[in-house]
Scaffold this active site. Structure first.
Site, PDB file in Angstrom:
ATOM      1  N   LYS A  53       3.238 -15.171   4.674  1.00 17.17           N
ATOM      2  CA  LYS A  53       3.382 -16.127   3.576  1.00 17.17           C
ATOM      3  C   LYS A  53       4.893 -16.312   3.357  1.00 17.17           C
ATOM      4  CE  LYS A  53       1.611 -18.594   0.209  1.00 17.17           C
ATOM      5  NZ  LYS A  53       0.714 -19.746   0.407  1.00 17.17           N
TER       6      LYS A  53
ATOM      7  N   ASP B  71     -12.090  -7.477   6.818  1.00 21.38           N
ATOM      8  CA  ASP B  71     -13.462  -7.578   6.309  1.00 21.38           C
ATOM      9  C   ASP B  71     -14.004  -8.991   6.486  1.00 21.38           C
ATOM     10  OD1 ASP B  71     -13.079  -4.958   5.635  1.00 21.38           O
ATOM     11  OD2 ASP B  71     -14.216  -5.112   3.766  1.00 21.38           O
TER      12      ASP B  71
ATOM     13  N   ASP C  45      -5.988  -5.817   5.595  1.00 23.50           N
ATOM     14  CA  ASP C  45      -7.146  -5.196   4.963  1.00 23.50           C
ATOM     15  C   ASP C  45      -8.187  -6.264   4.629  1.00 23.50           C
ATOM     16  OD1 ASP C  45      -8.769  -3.405   3.727  1.00 23.50           O
ATOM     17  OD2 ASP C  45      -7.430  -2.951   2.053  1.00 23.50           O
TER      18      ASP C  45
ATOM     19  N   TYR D   4       0.795  -1.225   0.000  1.00 24.95           N
ATOM     20  CA  TYR D   4       0.000   0.000   0.000  1.00 24.95           C
ATOM     21  C   TYR D   4       0.828   1.277   0.000  1.00 24.95           C
ATOM     22  CZ  TYR D   4      -4.268  -2.693   0.611  1.00 24.95           C
ATOM     23  OH  TYR D   4      -5.330  -3.552   0.427  1.00 24.95           O
TER      24      TYR D   4
ATOM     25  N   ASP E 250      -3.081 -18.267   3.875  1.00 24.34           N
ATOM     26  CA  ASP E 250      -4.171 -19.074   3.288  1.00 24.34           C
ATOM     27  C   ASP E 250      -4.732 -20.062   4.300  1.00 24.34           C
ATOM     28  OD1 ASP E 250      -1.530 -19.794   2.905  1.00 24.34           O
ATOM     29  OD2 ASP E 250      -1.888 -21.074   1.188  1.00 24.34           O
TER      30      ASP E 250
END
Ligand code: NAI
Length: 341
Positions: free
Chosen positions: A179, A240, A236, A132, A212
Site C-alpha cells: 500500500k 485465509d 495473514d 505483529y 485492495d
C-alpha cells in the site's frame, strides 16, 4: 534418512498427524520420526506447553511436522521458554526458531467444492516484523497506537526466499503486494526491496499490486496469479482469503521456514468440537507433509502421495464429511494408503 520431529498436538492433532505419518511411510519416503509433545496436553502433563525438548529436537533435526496446538489461557500453564513468555505455542516456536517465512500453497483439488477452477498460487508471508511485533501503547486514555516496523534486511530476505522457491518449481512470476501509495516509507521500503532483489532474477517477472486492488482481482480471477509476496498483516489476511478460494481450511497446508529449520503444519486449529470422533479431514496435514517431502527433495514420495490423494478425492467414495462424503479419518487415510501400495 531424514529425521523429523513430529508434534501430534491437541484435539484432532493426534488423529491427523497419525494419518500423515502412515501416508508418508506408505509412500516409501526416507524418513524417521521423533515424537515430541507440545500444547495443552503437554501443559497438563508437565506444566510446560512448550517444553525445551521440543525446541531442541526441532533445532537438532531441522525439520518438524506439527499438529495443531491449543493454547491454555492464563496462569496455570503459561507458554514460557527460559524467561520469555509467549501468547501461544505456535508463536513461541516461530520466535524461538526464527521462522521468518510462512508459505501457503493455494490450489484447487479435484472433488473439493470451490467457486473457482485452475487456482494454483503460492503465498509468501513475511513473518518476523510489521505490525505483529506487538509494539502497542496507549497514548492517553482514549488513544492507542501500534508500531509498524519494516526493515530492508527482512524485506529482502523474504523476497529472495520467494524468488528461490518459485524458481525451483519452474514458476516465472511473483507479485509483490503493498500500500505504498499511502504508506510511502514502510510499504515503499518493502516494495523497493523486492524490486532490488528482482534484479538478481532476470528470467523471472516481478509485478506489483496495491493490497485492495489485489483482493478484488483475487476474487475475480485468482487463476492468473503464480506467487504473492506480502508483509505480515496483509499476508495473514490474504492467506485465509486464499484458503477460501479453493475450499477452506480442510485443504490448506502451510510451512514456516527459518534460517536453520522448517516446520510444516495445517492451517486449521485443533477442532475440539470433533476431536477424538474420527471425523477430522486429514488432507491439510497430509498436504503439509507433502510440502515437507518436496522441501527435503523426496520428490518421488511426494508425487506418489499427490497422485494417491488426487485419486481418492476424485472418486469421492472415501472422503470425510466436510468434503461431502461419509468416511471417517481412518477410512480416508486407509484409502490413500491403499492407492500407494
Ligand atoms: P479450528 O480450525 O480448530 O476449527 C474451526 C472449524 O473448522 C471447526 O468447526 C472445526 O470442526 C472445523 N475443522 C477444522 N479443522 C478441520 C478438519 N481437519 N476436518 C474437519 N473439520 C475441521 O479453529 P478454532 O475452533 O478457532 O480453534 C480451535 C483451537 O485451535 C484454538 O485453541 C486455537 O488457538 C487453536 N489453533 C491452533 C493453530 C495452530 O496450532 N497452528 C492454528 C489455529 C487455531
Amino acid at each position: 534418512m531424514h529425521r523429523i520431529t513430529l508434534v501430534p498436538g491437541d484435539g484432532i492433532g493426534p488423529e491427523v498427524t497419525q494419518s500423515a505419518r502412515e501416508v508418508v511411510t506408505a509412500a516409501g519416503a526416507n524418513v524417521e520420526w521423533e515424537v515430541q509433545e507440545a500444547g495443552m496436553r503437554a501443559g497438563e502433563k508437565t506444566g510446560r506447553p512448550l517444553p525445551d525438548a521440543v525446541i531442541e529436537s526441532i533445532r537438532k533435526n531441522k525439520l518438524a511436522l506439527k499438529g495443531p496446538t491449543q493454547t491454555p489461557f492464563g496462569d496455570p500453564y503459561p507458554v514460557m521458554v527460559g524467561d520469555r513468555v509467549y501468547p501461544s505455542v505456535a508463536i513461541g516456536l516461530r520466535k524461538e526458531l526464527g521462522f521468518y517465512a510462512a508459505v501457503r500453497p493455494i490450489k484447487n483439488y479435484p472433488g473439493v467444492k470451490s467457486r473457482y477452477d485452475n487456482v494454483d498460487l503460492i503465498i509468501f508471508r513475511e513473518n518476523s516484523e510489521d505490525l505483529y511485533l506487538g509494539i502497542e501503547r496507549m497514548v492517553d486514555a482514549d488513544t492507542a497506537e501500534a508500531t509498524k516496523r519494516i526493515t530492508r534486511g527482512a524485506s529482502e530476505r523474504i523476497a529472495r526466499f520467494a524468488f528461490e522457491y518459485l524458481k525451483k518449481l519452474g514458476r516465472k512470476r511473483l507479485t509483490v503486494v503493498h500500500k505504498a501509495n499511502v504508506l510511502k516509507l514502510t510499504d515503499g521500503l518493502f516494495l523497493k526491496a523486492a524490486q532490488d532483489v528482482a534484479r538478481d532474477y532476470p528470467d523471472m517477472e516481478l509485478d506489483s499490486r496495491v493490497i485492495d486492488a489485489l483482493c478484488m482481482e483475487l476474487v475475480i480471477k485468482p487463476e492468473t496469479f503464480d506467487g504473492l509476496l506480502l508483509q505480515n498483516l496483509y499476508g495473514d489476511i490474504v492467506s485465509d482469503l486464499g484458503a477460501g478460494l479453493v475450499g477452506g481450511l480442510g485443504v490448506a497446508p502451510g510451512a514456516n521456514i527459518g534460517p536453520d529449520c522448517a516446520m510444516f503444519e495445517a492451517v486449521h486449529g485443533s477442532a475440539p468440537d470433533i476431536a477424538g470422533k474420527d471425523l477430522a479431514n486429514p488432507m491439510s496435514l497430509i498436504l503439509s507433509a507433502l510440502m515437507l517431502l518436496r522441501y527435503i527433495g523426496e520428490n518421488q514420495a511426494a508425487d506418489r502421495i499427490d497422485r494417491a490423494l488426487t485419486a481418492v478425492l476424485s472418486e469421492k467414495k472415501h472422503v470425510t464429511r466436510d468434503l461431502g462424503g461419509t468416511a471417517g479419518t481412518r477410512e480416508m487415510t486407509q484409502a490413500i494408503v491403499a492407492k500407494l501400495k
